[in-house]
Design a protein around this motif. Structure first.
Motif, PDB file in Angstrom:
ATOM      1  N   SER A  96      -3.437  -2.536  -1.681  1.00 31.27           N
ATOM      2  CA  SER A  96      -4.766  -1.884  -1.313  1.00 31.27           C
ATOM      3  C   SER A  96      -4.428  -0.894  -2.213  1.00 31.27           C
ATOM      4  O   SER A  96      -3.532   0.173  -2.390  1.00 31.27           O
ATOM      5  N   ASP A  97      -5.260  -0.265  -3.463  1.00 34.52           N
ATOM      6  CA  ASP A  97      -4.769   0.925  -4.089  1.00 34.52           C
ATOM      7  C   ASP A  97      -5.831   1.871  -4.266  1.00 34.52           C
ATOM      8  O   ASP A  97      -6.684   2.093  -3.701  1.00 34.52           O
ATOM      9  N   HIS A  98      -4.668   2.889  -4.820  1.00 30.73           N
ATOM     10  CA  HIS A  98      -5.117   3.334  -3.901  1.00 30.73           C
ATOM     11  C   HIS A  98      -4.554   4.865  -5.560  1.00 30.73           C
ATOM     12  O   HIS A  98      -4.960   6.251  -5.274  1.00 30.73           O
ATOM     13  N   VAL A  99      -4.606   3.934  -6.614  1.00 25.97           N
ATOM     14  CA  VAL A  99      -4.508   5.263  -7.735  1.00 25.97           C
ATOM     15  C   VAL A  99      -5.718   4.436  -8.766  1.00 25.97           C
ATOM     16  O   VAL A  99      -6.721   3.868  -8.304  1.00 25.97           O
ATOM     17  N   PRO A 100      -6.089   6.380  -8.699  1.00 30.76           N
ATOM     18  CA  PRO A 100      -7.249   6.678  -9.811  1.00 30.76           C
ATOM     19  C   PRO A 100      -7.201   5.886 -11.026  1.00 30.76           C
ATOM     20  O   PRO A 100      -6.724   5.230 -11.733  1.00 30.76           O
ATOM     21  N   GLY A 101      -8.270   5.421 -11.430  1.00 33.90           N
ATOM     22  CA  GLY A 101      -8.541   3.861 -12.616  1.00 33.90           C
ATOM     23  C   GLY A 101      -8.646   2.745 -12.173  1.00 33.90           C
ATOM     24  O   GLY A 101      -8.170   1.926 -10.593  1.00 33.90           O
ATOM     25  N   VAL A 102      -8.016   1.920 -12.682  1.00 37.15           N
ATOM     26  CA  VAL A 102      -8.024  -0.020 -12.752  1.00 37.15           C
ATOM     27  C   VAL A 102      -7.204  -0.608 -13.061  1.00 37.15           C
ATOM     28  O   VAL A 102      -6.686  -1.157 -13.052  1.00 37.15           O
ATOM     29  N   ASN A 103      -6.037   0.599 -13.930  1.00 34.93           N
ATOM     30  CA  ASN A 103      -5.142  -0.213 -14.221  1.00 34.93           C
ATOM     31  C   ASN A 103      -3.897  -0.833 -13.104  1.00 34.93           C
ATOM     32  O   ASN A 103      -3.555  -2.074 -13.215  1.00 34.93           O
ATOM     33  N   CYS A 111       0.672  -0.830  -0.248  1.00 37.84           N
ATOM     34  CA  CYS A 111      -0.068  -0.045  -0.144  1.00 37.84           C
ATOM     35  C   CYS A 111       0.750   1.492  -0.131  1.00 37.84           C
ATOM     36  O   CYS A 111       1.722   0.849   0.398  1.00 37.84           O
ATOM     37  N   VAL A 112       0.557   2.288  -1.001  1.00 36.34           N
ATOM     38  CA  VAL A 112       1.145   3.462  -0.794  1.00 36.34           C
ATOM     39  C   VAL A 112      -0.163   4.503  -0.312  1.00 36.34           C
ATOM     40  O   VAL A 112      -0.855   4.875  -0.251  1.00 36.34           O
ATOM     41  N   SER A 113       0.466   5.108   0.703  1.00 33.77           N
ATOM     42  CA  SER A 113      -0.700   6.257   1.607  1.00 33.77           C
ATOM     43  C   SER A 113      -0.024   7.560   1.036  1.00 33.77           C
ATOM     44  O   SER A 113      -0.158   8.447   1.827  1.00 33.77           O
ATOM     45  N   ASN A 114      -0.695   7.743  -0.230  1.00 30.63           N
ATOM     46  CA  ASN A 114      -0.957   8.839  -0.532  1.00 30.63           C
ATOM     47  C   ASN A 114      -2.110   8.898  -1.995  1.00 30.63           C
ATOM     48  O   ASN A 114      -2.792   8.080  -2.290  1.00 30.63           O
ATOM     49  N   TYR A 115      -2.950  10.094  -1.980  1.00 24.76           N
ATOM     50  CA  TYR A 115      -4.602   9.695  -1.878  1.00 24.76           C
ATOM     51  C   TYR A 115      -4.728  10.817  -2.749  1.00 24.76           C
ATOM     52  O   TYR A 115      -4.666  12.003  -2.017  1.00 24.76           O
ATOM     53  N   PRO A 116      -4.624  11.073  -4.426  1.00 24.36           N
ATOM     54  CA  PRO A 116      -4.010   9.335  -4.351  1.00 24.36           C
ATOM     55  C   PRO A 116      -2.343   9.748  -5.024  1.00 24.36           C
ATOM     56  O   PRO A 116      -1.970  10.429  -4.313  1.00 24.36           O
ATOM     57  N   THR A 117      -2.585   8.359  -5.265  1.00 27.01           N
ATOM     58  CA  THR A 117      -1.594   8.064  -5.483  1.00 27.01           C
ATOM     59  C   THR A 117      -1.423   7.695  -6.916  1.00 27.01           C
ATOM     60  O   THR A 117      -1.299   7.361  -7.801  1.00 27.01           O
TER      61      THR A 117
END
Length: 276
Positions: A198-205, A167-173
């Motif tokens: 745990s995905d915080h990246v916008p979109g699905v990639n 997980c990268v705790s940047n919102y968004p990453t």
């Protein structure tokens, strides 16, 4: 549906991370559960926060904000029943030890947030319940994750019920910060415990690529509408279309990979020749 072992899952468990995207509305929470089920999620996850226990009493701004957007224990009792009727696993992140005692009757999977993965008293309290536990590793260095890993090995024999999430705790990453190759390192160095993302990246990639790396759990923030409000999490969350796309990928991923039966390439019975 129950999780007896993360290790035996033949495809990633898809968790719709509702968190506080209901913004304190029980009605919205129910709508999110219904939509997550329709999109194909395996589980829904919420956060149980007692604001006064999470922040110092002088931090009135944050406490008042959380009071507005949080649900209470009685709400979660009802939401658990609704989820189970829909054959959805019900997961909650508690932020204090006392809440675990109440929630353990209604929760299928406990989740530890990135901010609490060194809160060993809370983790140990959950391990005693014998419920599956998912732990995010955002905010942690490799050495800190290793310390957590050793602690878990020393505290429970049921390691098949534990999953660590990259997980990268940047919102968004941002893409440049995701570092999904770290999943491969975790799988190699922490072999006794399942690894997820745990995905915080916008979109699905990022979710799709992470699934291709052999994770056991995929947690993706979920919302009714990415423009629902100015609350940060909506914009980085998956909506119905996104979550449905991820689910369809997971359903077909193993089929696309195929199985190696021998060194001979598998050929179809008939070859169709198009006009050349």
């Amino acid at each position: 549906m129950k999780i007896k072992s993360f290790t035996k899952l033949n495809k990633p468990l898809l968790v719709a991370e509702i968190g506080n995207n209901h913004e304190g509305s029980f009605k919205n929470a129910v709508r999110l559960i219904n939509l997550a089920k329709k999109a194909g999620a395996d589980a829904v996850k919420f956060q149980h926060i007692i604001p006064e226990k999470l922040y110092h009493h002088t931090d009135k701004k944050r406490i008042n904000f959380l009071r507005r957007v949080c649900l209470n224990l009685e709400d979660f009792k009802k939401l658990s029943k609704i989820s189970k009727k829909k054959n959805l696993l019900f997961s909650i992140t508690p932020f204090d030890e006392d809440s675990v005692e109440y929630l353990k009757r209604y929760v299928d999977i406990f989740k530890i947030s990135s901010s609490d993965n060194n809160y060993f008293r809370l983790i140990d309290k959950i391990l005693i319940t014998n419920k599956p536990i998912i732990i995010s590793t955002g905010l942690s260095s490799y050495l800190q994750i290793n310390k957590l890993y050793k602690h878990l090995i020393s505290k429970t024999k049921n390691l098949n019920k534990v999953c660590l999430l990259h997980c990268v705790s940047n919102y968004p990453t941002n893409y440049k910060d995701v570092n999904l190759n770290f999943i491969n390192l975790m799988k190699k160095d922490f072999k006794k415990i399942s690894i997820g993302y745990s995905d915080h990246v916008p979109g699905v990639n990022a979710s799709i690529i992470a699934c291709s790396l052999g994770i056991k759990v995929l947690e993706k923030h979920f919302t009714l509408n990415k423009k629902f409000s100015s609350f940060r999490d909506h914009q980085l969350s998956a909506d119905y279309k996104d979550l449905k796309f991820i689910k369809e990928f997971l359903d077909n991923f193993q089929l696309i990979l195929g199985k190696i039966k021998s060194k001979n390439k598998i050929l179809t019975d008939k070859m169709q020749i198009n006009n050349l």
